[in-house]
Design a protein around this motif. Sequence first.
Motif, PDB file in Angstrom:
ATOM      1  N   LYS A 290       6.435  61.365  81.595  1.00 21.01           N
ATOM      2  CA  LYS A 290       6.059  60.175  80.853  1.00 21.01           C
ATOM      3  C   LYS A 290       4.548  59.962  80.918  1.00 21.01           C
ATOM      4  O   LYS A 290       3.883  60.410  81.850  1.00 21.01           O
ATOM      5  CB  LYS A 290       6.783  58.955  81.406  1.00 21.01           C
ATOM      6  CG  LYS A 290       8.291  58.973  81.204  1.00 21.01           C
ATOM      7  CD  LYS A 290       8.914  57.700  81.746  1.00 21.01           C
ATOM      8  CE  LYS A 290      10.419  57.683  81.524  1.00 21.01           C
ATOM      9  NZ  LYS A 290      11.050  56.454  82.077  1.00 21.01           N
ATOM     10  N   TYR A 291       4.048  59.235  79.926  1.00 19.07           N
ATOM     11  CA  TYR A 291       2.607  58.989  79.856  1.00 19.07           C
ATOM     12  C   TYR A 291       2.092  58.299  81.119  1.00 19.07           C
ATOM     13  O   TYR A 291       1.064  58.696  81.675  1.00 19.07           O
ATOM     14  CB  TYR A 291       2.302  58.141  78.621  1.00 19.07           C
ATOM     15  CG  TYR A 291       0.839  57.814  78.429  1.00 19.07           C
ATOM     16  CD1 TYR A 291      -0.074  58.792  78.037  1.00 19.07           C
ATOM     17  CD2 TYR A 291       0.377  56.521  78.634  1.00 19.07           C
ATOM     18  CE1 TYR A 291      -1.407  58.496  77.850  1.00 19.07           C
ATOM     19  CE2 TYR A 291      -0.963  56.215  78.442  1.00 19.07           C
ATOM     20  CZ  TYR A 291      -1.849  57.201  78.056  1.00 19.07           C
ATOM     21  OH  TYR A 291      -3.183  56.905  77.886  1.00 19.07           O
ATOM     22  N   THR A 292       2.813  57.281  81.582  1.00 23.67           N
ATOM     23  CA  THR A 292       2.377  56.564  82.785  1.00 23.67           C
ATOM     24  C   THR A 292       2.385  57.473  84.013  1.00 23.67           C
ATOM     25  O   THR A 292       1.520  57.366  84.884  1.00 23.67           O
ATOM     26  CB  THR A 292       3.268  55.339  83.031  1.00 23.67           C
ATOM     27  OG1 THR A 292       4.651  55.746  83.038  1.00 23.67           O
ATOM     28  CG2 THR A 292       3.045  54.288  81.962  1.00 23.67           C
ATOM     29  N   ASP A 293       3.353  58.371  84.075  1.00 22.31           N
ATOM     30  CA  ASP A 293       3.404  59.332  85.188  1.00 22.31           C
ATOM     31  C   ASP A 293       2.234  60.311  85.105  1.00 22.31           C
ATOM     32  O   ASP A 293       1.690  60.725  86.137  1.00 22.31           O
ATOM     33  CB  ASP A 293       4.730  60.098  85.181  1.00 22.31           C
ATOM     34  CG  ASP A 293       5.929  59.202  85.448  1.00 22.31           C
ATOM     35  OD1 ASP A 293       5.746  58.170  86.135  1.00 22.31           O
ATOM     36  OD2 ASP A 293       7.024  59.524  84.957  1.00 22.31           O
TER      37      ASP A 293
ATOM     38  N   ASP B 188       0.424  59.975  73.155  1.00 19.29           N
ATOM     39  CA  ASP B 188       0.833  59.757  74.544  1.00 19.29           C
ATOM     40  C   ASP B 188       1.881  60.776  74.997  1.00 19.29           C
ATOM     41  O   ASP B 188       1.800  61.317  76.108  1.00 19.29           O
ATOM     42  CB  ASP B 188       1.404  58.345  74.719  1.00 19.29           C
ATOM     43  CG  ASP B 188       0.348  57.262  74.598  1.00 19.29           C
ATOM     44  OD1 ASP B 188      -0.841  57.604  74.457  1.00 19.29           O
ATOM     45  OD2 ASP B 188       0.713  56.079  74.659  1.00 19.29           O
ATOM     46  N   ALA B 189       2.891  61.022  74.155  1.00 14.32           N
ATOM     47  CA  ALA B 189       3.984  61.908  74.544  1.00 14.32           C
ATOM     48  C   ALA B 189       3.491  63.334  74.779  1.00 14.32           C
ATOM     49  O   ALA B 189       3.874  63.989  75.762  1.00 14.32           O
ATOM     50  CB  ALA B 189       5.080  61.895  73.486  1.00 14.32           C
TER      51      ALA B 189
ATOM     52  N   GLY C 281       1.433  63.520  77.983  1.00 11.88           N
ATOM     53  CA  GLY C 281       2.274  63.587  79.166  1.00 11.88           C
ATOM     54  C   GLY C 281       2.849  64.971  79.392  1.00 11.88           C
ATOM     55  O   GLY C 281       2.862  65.482  80.530  1.00 11.88           O
ATOM     56  N   SER C 282       3.313  65.607  78.331  1.00 10.58           N
ATOM     57  CA  SER C 282       3.907  66.936  78.482  1.00 10.58           C
ATOM     58  C   SER C 282       2.870  67.979  78.882  1.00 10.58           C
ATOM     59  O   SER C 282       3.163  68.890  79.668  1.00 10.58           O
ATOM     60  CB  SER C 282       4.597  67.352  77.177  1.00 10.58           C
ATOM     61  OG  SER C 282       3.650  67.544  76.131  1.00 10.58           O
TER      62      SER C 282
END
Length: 496
Positions: free
Chosen positions: A2-5, A110-111, A114-115
């Motif tokens: 996830k983006y926050t992670d 964002d997605a 994150g990846s």
Amino acid sequence: MKYTDALATLSSLGAELPKGHTTVTGVRKFSLDHIRALSQALGNPQNRFPSVLIAGTNGKGSTASTLASIAAAAGIRCGLYTSPHLERINERIRVSQPRETGSSLEEIPDAIFGSLVERVNSAARLLVEQSVLPHPPSFFEAMTAVAFCYFADEGVELAILEVGLGGRLDATNAVEPIISVITDIGFDHMEYLGDTIAKIAAEKAGILRQDGVLVTLSQHQEANYAIGEIAVALNVRGVDAARCLPGTRLVAPDPASERQLARLDSPLGRNRYDLSLDGEILHIDSPLSGPHQQRNIALAIATAVELRTNHGFAISNEAMEQGVRDTVWPGRLEWLPPRLAPDGRVHAPLLLDVAHNPAGAWTLRSALSLLPPTMPRTLVFSCLAEKPVDEMMQVLLPLFDSSSGDPDRAGDHVVLAPIQSPRAASLEELEAAARKLDVPFHAAPHVPAALAQAEAVTPSEGIIVVTGSIFLVGEARTVALAERKPQAVPAIGKKL
């Protein structure tokens, strides 16, 4: 991931510029070995697109953003990597849209961010387990690897990369640039790059390649000599951007214009002038204010011509004009119009500038000299503890000294506030530096309070200048844009 992670993962890698080069694992030495090992584990994505690498002390971001905008206007699938960011980390990594959907440069989603952080983190973790790397990559190395992967995945045809620090050992230098660009060089990050212009210039010249191409402008004699010595040793072909400089100063907007009277446009104006390029007239109209930006625009145009002439990129003069005109690079003499408060009061406009070293402060001082002398001014200032705060204040604070005896400055103010960074100068340090100059000041506990205080003491016909740090401008910009509704502001510019 996830983006926050992803943000938390990057944060765990430490500060972007840890003082003394230290991390939780001990002393980290600058080296390209780590980013090269990481890139190799990721399939060397940086080799899947040609790159232009831009180094310098000041102006490299403006040059990079202008050049990327030109490439995008020409229909080139272009990637832009810059640092640091003002408000969101995604700002650092952008890709232009296909020709049919326009020429804007859009942030990495964002997605996908994150990846890609997960991909880079997984590769790095395996390299550490295999003892290929002694410790995880730095924050900037990881971000650079993410940019390389994104550009490769998106099939960019050209990447414009802004060097983070120095050049020779910067993570961006893992690419093999088809063109190297060096902007103006001054004193900054001396604990990393050296304590003389010559030493700093030599570090910047580390982006040059054997038999490569350098686009630059003549500048400080010591910098010219240091860069020239390395360029000659590498048989570098030099491209002088001087022919892309204007012969006249910028043309300010008509103060009687409707937008200027409504204070929607900056009194500093746009950079507007004509150039003669290959027998044709190039009409320059850049939103980047200040005469100093003419050098950065010249570097971008000269690089675009080099890409067209010797590297097969179809960049027309029309695309150069459009790209310059459409450049987006906030926080550089950026004008935020007045806002109408809920109580009906019109608050003064803001001028945001990321001047974060003495050279930047002098450039801002020069730009402020173009303002109407009777315009009341308030300075909101803060900086990082590692910066020469005394020197920067010596340059700027006298311009806002209400005790100087100058009647035009009698209504001026200075507001000091700490910024949200572990590297920030404390309020006590800022106050001590201001007292040495005997310039009256206000103190605020944080940036939102500083802006509120500045608005309270600055008349609507005045201006609030926010400067001293990228962190400060980013934080102030977030607060200000959340509040401003310029279309609701009445015309008040006749008081200029």
